[in-house]
Write a protein that holds these residues in place. Sequence first.
Motif, PDB file in Angstrom:
ATOM      1  N   CYS A 106      14.980 -18.804  72.513  1.00  0.00           N
ATOM      2  CA  CYS A 106      16.393 -18.741  72.109  1.00  0.00           C
ATOM      3  C   CYS A 106      17.294 -19.478  73.082  1.00  0.00           C
ATOM      4  O   CYS A 106      18.270 -20.105  72.684  1.00  0.00           O
ATOM      5  N   THR A 107      16.964 -19.406  74.362  1.00  0.00           N
ATOM      6  CA  THR A 107      17.801 -20.057  75.364  1.00  0.00           C
ATOM      7  C   THR A 107      17.672 -21.570  75.287  1.00  0.00           C
ATOM      8  O   THR A 107      18.663 -22.297  75.303  1.00  0.00           O
ATOM      9  N   LEU A 108      16.456 -22.060  75.187  1.00  0.00           N
ATOM     10  CA  LEU A 108      16.237 -23.493  75.289  1.00  0.00           C
ATOM     11  C   LEU A 108      16.373 -24.222  73.950  1.00  0.00           C
ATOM     12  O   LEU A 108      16.869 -25.339  73.900  1.00  0.00           O
ATOM     13  N   LEU A 109      15.906 -23.609  72.862  1.00  0.00           N
ATOM     14  CA  LEU A 109      16.069 -24.262  71.554  1.00  0.00           C
ATOM     15  C   LEU A 109      17.533 -24.228  71.142  1.00  0.00           C
ATOM     16  O   LEU A 109      18.120 -25.231  70.768  1.00  0.00           O
ATOM     17  N   GLY A 169      10.497 -32.114  71.152  1.00  0.00           N
ATOM     18  CA  GLY A 169       9.143 -31.646  71.440  1.00  0.00           C
ATOM     19  C   GLY A 169       8.812 -31.529  72.914  1.00  0.00           C
ATOM     20  O   GLY A 169       9.607 -31.074  73.731  1.00  0.00           O
ATOM     21  N   PHE A 170       7.605 -31.968  73.269  1.00  0.00           N
ATOM     22  CA  PHE A 170       7.045 -31.742  74.601  1.00  0.00           C
ATOM     23  C   PHE A 170       7.920 -32.283  75.728  1.00  0.00           C
ATOM     24  O   PHE A 170       8.129 -31.606  76.744  1.00  0.00           O
ATOM     25  N   LEU A 171       8.445 -33.490  75.574  1.00  0.00           N
ATOM     26  CA  LEU A 171       9.218 -34.101  76.658  1.00  0.00           C
ATOM     27  C   LEU A 171      10.526 -33.352  76.888  1.00  0.00           C
ATOM     28  O   LEU A 171      10.932 -33.112  78.036  1.00  0.00           O
ATOM     29  N   ALA A 172      11.190 -32.996  75.801  1.00  0.00           N
ATOM     30  CA  ALA A 172      12.473 -32.303  75.913  1.00  0.00           C
ATOM     31  C   ALA A 172      12.319 -30.964  76.623  1.00  0.00           C
ATOM     32  O   ALA A 172      13.083 -30.624  77.533  1.00  0.00           O
ATOM     33  N   TRP A 173      11.318 -30.202  76.216  1.00  0.00           N
ATOM     34  CA  TRP A 173      11.129 -28.872  76.786  1.00  0.00           C
ATOM     35  C   TRP A 173      10.676 -28.932  78.234  1.00  0.00           C
ATOM     36  O   TRP A 173      11.105 -28.121  79.065  1.00  0.00           O
ATOM     37  N   ALA A 174       9.798 -29.886  78.557  1.00  0.00           N
ATOM     38  CA  ALA A 174       9.253 -29.941  79.916  1.00  0.00           C
ATOM     39  C   ALA A 174      10.342 -30.141  80.962  1.00  0.00           C
ATOM     40  O   ALA A 174      10.299 -29.540  82.040  1.00  0.00           O
ATOM     41  N   VAL A 175      11.341 -30.978  80.638  1.00  0.00           N
ATOM     42  CA  VAL A 175      12.392 -31.258  81.625  1.00  0.00           C
ATOM     43  C   VAL A 175      13.342 -30.071  81.771  1.00  0.00           C
ATOM     44  O   VAL A 175      14.118 -29.996  82.727  1.00  0.00           O
ATOM     45  N   LEU A 176      13.253 -29.115  80.850  1.00  0.00           N
ATOM     46  CA  LEU A 176      14.155 -27.965  80.890  1.00  0.00           C
ATOM     47  C   LEU A 176      13.657 -26.807  81.751  1.00  0.00           C
ATOM     48  O   LEU A 176      14.370 -25.826  81.911  1.00  0.00           O
ATOM     49  N   GLY A 177      12.466 -26.886  82.278  1.00  0.00           N
ATOM     50  CA  GLY A 177      12.080 -25.729  83.073  1.00  0.00           C
ATOM     51  C   GLY A 177      10.615 -25.625  83.429  1.00  0.00           C
ATOM     52  O   GLY A 177      10.051 -24.537  83.391  1.00  0.00           O
ATOM     53  N   ALA A 198       6.471 -25.919  78.207  1.00  0.00           N
ATOM     54  CA  ALA A 198       6.171 -27.323  77.896  1.00  0.00           C
ATOM     55  C   ALA A 198       5.183 -27.524  76.751  1.00  0.00           C
ATOM     56  O   ALA A 198       5.007 -28.650  76.279  1.00  0.00           O
ATOM     57  N   VAL A 199       4.521 -26.446  76.285  1.00  0.00           N
ATOM     58  CA  VAL A 199       3.541 -26.599  75.196  1.00  0.00           C
ATOM     59  C   VAL A 199       3.815 -25.637  74.044  1.00  0.00           C
ATOM     60  O   VAL A 199       4.018 -26.069  72.900  1.00  0.00           O
ATOM     61  N   LEU A 200       3.825 -24.337  74.308  1.00  0.00           N
ATOM     62  CA  LEU A 200       3.988 -23.362  73.222  1.00  0.00           C
ATOM     63  C   LEU A 200       5.349 -23.486  72.539  1.00  0.00           C
ATOM     64  O   LEU A 200       5.434 -23.519  71.306  1.00  0.00           O
ATOM     65  N   ALA A 201       6.410 -23.538  73.335  1.00  0.00           N
ATOM     66  CA  ALA A 201       7.750 -23.633  72.741  1.00  0.00           C
ATOM     67  C   ALA A 201       7.943 -24.915  71.929  1.00  0.00           C
ATOM     68  O   ALA A 201       8.504 -24.864  70.825  1.00  0.00           O
ATOM     69  N   PRO A 202       7.494 -26.083  72.419  1.00  0.00           N
ATOM     70  CA  PRO A 202       7.618 -27.284  71.584  1.00  0.00           C
ATOM     71  C   PRO A 202       6.844 -27.185  70.268  1.00  0.00           C
ATOM     72  O   PRO A 202       7.325 -27.659  69.237  1.00  0.00           O
TER      73      PRO A 202
END
Length: 523
Positions: free
Chosen positions: A109-112, A157-165, A366-370
């Motif tokens: 919820c926080t990151l998406l 996807g993966f790149l966006a989420w990875a840089v977030l945390g 970086a994997v499950l959330a994307p």
Amino acid sequence: MSRSQIETSSSAETGIRPSLGDPLVLGLSIGFIVLFVGASLYDIEGVAGAIATGFAWTAKVLGSYFQLLLLATFFVAIGVALSPAARARVGNLDTPELSTFKWLSIIMCTLLAGGGVFFAAGEPIYHLVVTPPAFETEAGSAEAVSGALAQSFMHWGFLAWAVLGSLTAVVLAHAHYVRGLPLQPRTLLEPILGERLMRGPLGGVVDACCVIAVVAGTVGPIGFLATQVSFGLHELVGISQGYGTQLIILAVLASIYVASAMSGIQRGIQLLSRFNVLLALAIALVIFLFGPTLFLINTYTQSMGTYVTSFFTMATMTAETAPAWWMQWWTVFFFAWFIGYGPLMAIFVARISRGRTIRQMILAVAVLAPIATTVWFTLLGGSGIHYQLSGAIDLTEALNNFQFDVATLTVAQALPGGTGMALAILLLTSIFVATTGDSMSYSISVVATGHDAPSPLVRAFWGIAMALMAAILLYMGAGQIGALQQFIVITAIPVSLVLLPSLWTGPQAALAMAREQGILSDH
């Protein structure tokens, strides 16, 4: 461990400050809000024009740098997650503070947040009717479907989420829970610039740049949500969509996320996140069972394959090989937006992940959330593509004019349940934005005070400040909200320099934690 112990959480606390926090961070951050609003009132076109010029220059000159930063962050993070050092636990706890479902709910919820929900219906259809430069399929054809969704997966996807945390969260976890440094963006630069940064004015400037980026990135979705919900309620139940309605929506939204932020991670933030995830799962289930099920399954399978096979082509596309306007408004814009959020999101991830292993933390972010995000985009956007191809809806004109609020509502009404589904998705979008508002109010307060249990009044102050800024900008017109969104790309320049060292300090922090916990030997 009691809830009060959890909220005060670590031996790294620096003592609760009676004020709103560091005067320099506060002065620069509030100064930005006042300056932006004041300048907009004085010369609205001049402000929008200056930001548009800076936006275009940044996207053209630094777009490739932003892309490479995200690529490197993802692959280094995965390397750390697969290493033996990733068995180290965050925060010197043997068991997690939060249950897995609560923890993953807060992360999702926080990151998406509202952005993902806001774009999930319209963006895939946009890429269907305007073929992305990485593909050569005929616009609007069945062959263009997998490329359309794959391009959306690239952006969210993966790149966006990875840089977030991922790497940054590892650096902060070690610095805070082991070395006693505050959960502030300046801590990410401490391994490079040393102790002087932590106590000097440069540290305050670094923190303020990151706070300003998040304020810009959060006020935009808050303001756009007010216009989207007022438009939706007007179309569905006939309520006026004027400024008065937008103000009421803003007031309700702000009261929800401010109350949530004030009550803390263990209460409001996790309750709101958990409710939103359950609502999203219910909506997803209805779409999957009663929507174009077979089309969605086949489309997801094919689009994920296209995402993987065309991954580097999409991720490294530049303004030299693609239309400059397309890169500016799509890939570079999104990547810069995520970079702007990076430090404060990492603070939040480190704060909620105590007791988790480094591997769990990185793989969740970086994997499950994307992957969950790609499923959501397929359910909502894939259904929209199905209805667009079948002629049930036609969003070509609306999306060419970037009217994503129209796209979301049109797709929602075409889904099973019609008006009921549309109202449910409006509610979901609203709470997604609220979960961003509460977590960012909390994180900004942590940064400003240098303390991981900031006063509820400080949290309320920042939440209300962002809502007031959205209200003033909406009064000037949605164009100023758009100008603020473009400003995110400019703020990504200094913030990216804060994130950059984590490419090597992240692995170093993971190794240090593993050695301290006896997982790896010193030899």
